[in-house]
Design an enzyme around this catalytic site. Sequence first.
Site, PDB file in Angstrom:
ATOM      1  N   ASP A  20      41.921  39.486  42.948  1.00  0.00           N
ATOM      2  CA  ASP A  20      40.661  39.148  43.622  1.00  0.00           C
ATOM      3  C   ASP A  20      39.708  40.351  43.648  1.00  0.00           C
ATOM      4  O   ASP A  20      40.154  41.495  43.638  1.00  0.00           O
ATOM      5  CB  ASP A  20      40.977  38.675  45.057  1.00  0.00           C
ATOM      6  CG  ASP A  20      39.811  37.932  45.672  1.00  0.00           C
ATOM      7  OD1 ASP A  20      38.894  37.514  44.928  1.00  0.00           O
ATOM      8  OD2 ASP A  20      39.815  37.761  46.909  1.00  0.00           O
ATOM      9  N   HIS A  37      34.640  39.933  35.784  1.00  0.00           N
ATOM     10  CA  HIS A  37      35.762  39.161  35.232  1.00  0.00           C
ATOM     11  C   HIS A  37      36.232  39.771  33.907  1.00  0.00           C
ATOM     12  O   HIS A  37      37.422  39.822  33.626  1.00  0.00           O
ATOM     13  CB  HIS A  37      35.355  37.700  35.020  1.00  0.00           C
ATOM     14  CG  HIS A  37      35.066  36.967  36.298  1.00  0.00           C
ATOM     15  ND1 HIS A  37      35.914  37.033  37.387  1.00  0.00           N
ATOM     16  CD2 HIS A  37      34.043  36.167  36.683  1.00  0.00           C
ATOM     17  CE1 HIS A  37      35.408  36.296  38.371  1.00  0.00           C
ATOM     18  NE2 HIS A  37      34.267  35.770  37.965  1.00  0.00           N
ATOM     19  N   LEU A 131      59.293  40.690  28.970  1.00  0.00           N
ATOM     20  CA  LEU A 131      58.512  40.404  30.181  1.00  0.00           C
ATOM     21  C   LEU A 131      58.092  38.938  30.151  1.00  0.00           C
ATOM     22  O   LEU A 131      57.627  38.436  29.130  1.00  0.00           O
ATOM     23  CB  LEU A 131      57.251  41.279  30.241  1.00  0.00           C
ATOM     24  CG  LEU A 131      56.325  40.996  31.432  1.00  0.00           C
ATOM     25  CD1 LEU A 131      56.941  41.507  32.740  1.00  0.00           C
ATOM     26  CD2 LEU A 131      54.952  41.619  31.236  1.00  0.00           C
TER      27      LEU A 131
END
Length: 242
Positions: A20, A37, A131
């Site tokens: 955020d 973003h 991962l």
Amino acid sequence: MSSESGTPRRIPRHVAIIMDGNGRWAINKGWPRLVGHRKGSERVKEIVRAAPGLGIEWLTVYAFSTENWKRSTEEVLGLMKLFQRYIQREAEALSAEGVRMRFIGDRRRLEPKLQDLMAWIEQRTAQNSRLNLTVAINYGGRDELTRAARRLARRVVAGDLDPDALDEAALDQALDTADMPDPDLVIRTSGETRVSNFLLWQAAYSEYEFTPVLWPDFTPETLTEILHRYGTRERRFGGVTS
Ligand code: IPE
Ligand code: IPE
Ligand code: MG
């Protein structure tokens, strides 16, 4: 399903992040929200690269919530473009680094082109295991639980599931996160201290860490500090420690 209870781990096996603060980061600098973003997606790459070295096996990131459709068309379309570009540009590197990429959320509302890319990268990286990267797009915990309930109800109606056999494990397996371990640690950046509909079921016993750092400023060093703090915590899972 739930991570093994009891024994506290020094290193969280599964870290989930509510990324955020992109908008505020950009606005603070006098730039459009989309610049934040874009910078945020660069940060994702760095964290993905650093995670295995920090002992993290599962990394789940919240990229777009079921509520984020309320934003301007420009911002929503910009984000969708960014997701497409991330998959296209990172496919090679993710494969080389042994990352398995998956998505949670209801993808039916996404553009067909993006849906195709998501399916493509999932398949392309399916054999990787260094991962496990899961990206939540059009994800909401309530929506996920609702879709799971619908799926189970259909099975009951079809005579394929006895309502009395519907236990926590069955519900767990009907979620988008079936077969994933629960997150040990949930991190939220930007100073907000709420869950905003993220992994409502799965985070029942997760540790939470909130940092004021805005996501575009979040570095592997920030993550390392948070992991140190996590290492000092005692997880009880409702029990008592001797
Ligand atoms: C998080 O950053 C990214 C998404 C929700 C898509 P925000 O865009 O929410 O940034 P702030 O909270 O407005 O600063
Ligand atoms: C949560 O952030 C969703 C994502 C990070 C994708 P929001 O910015 O949408 O959450 P609220 O609106 O502050 O609760
Ligand atoms: Mg926000």
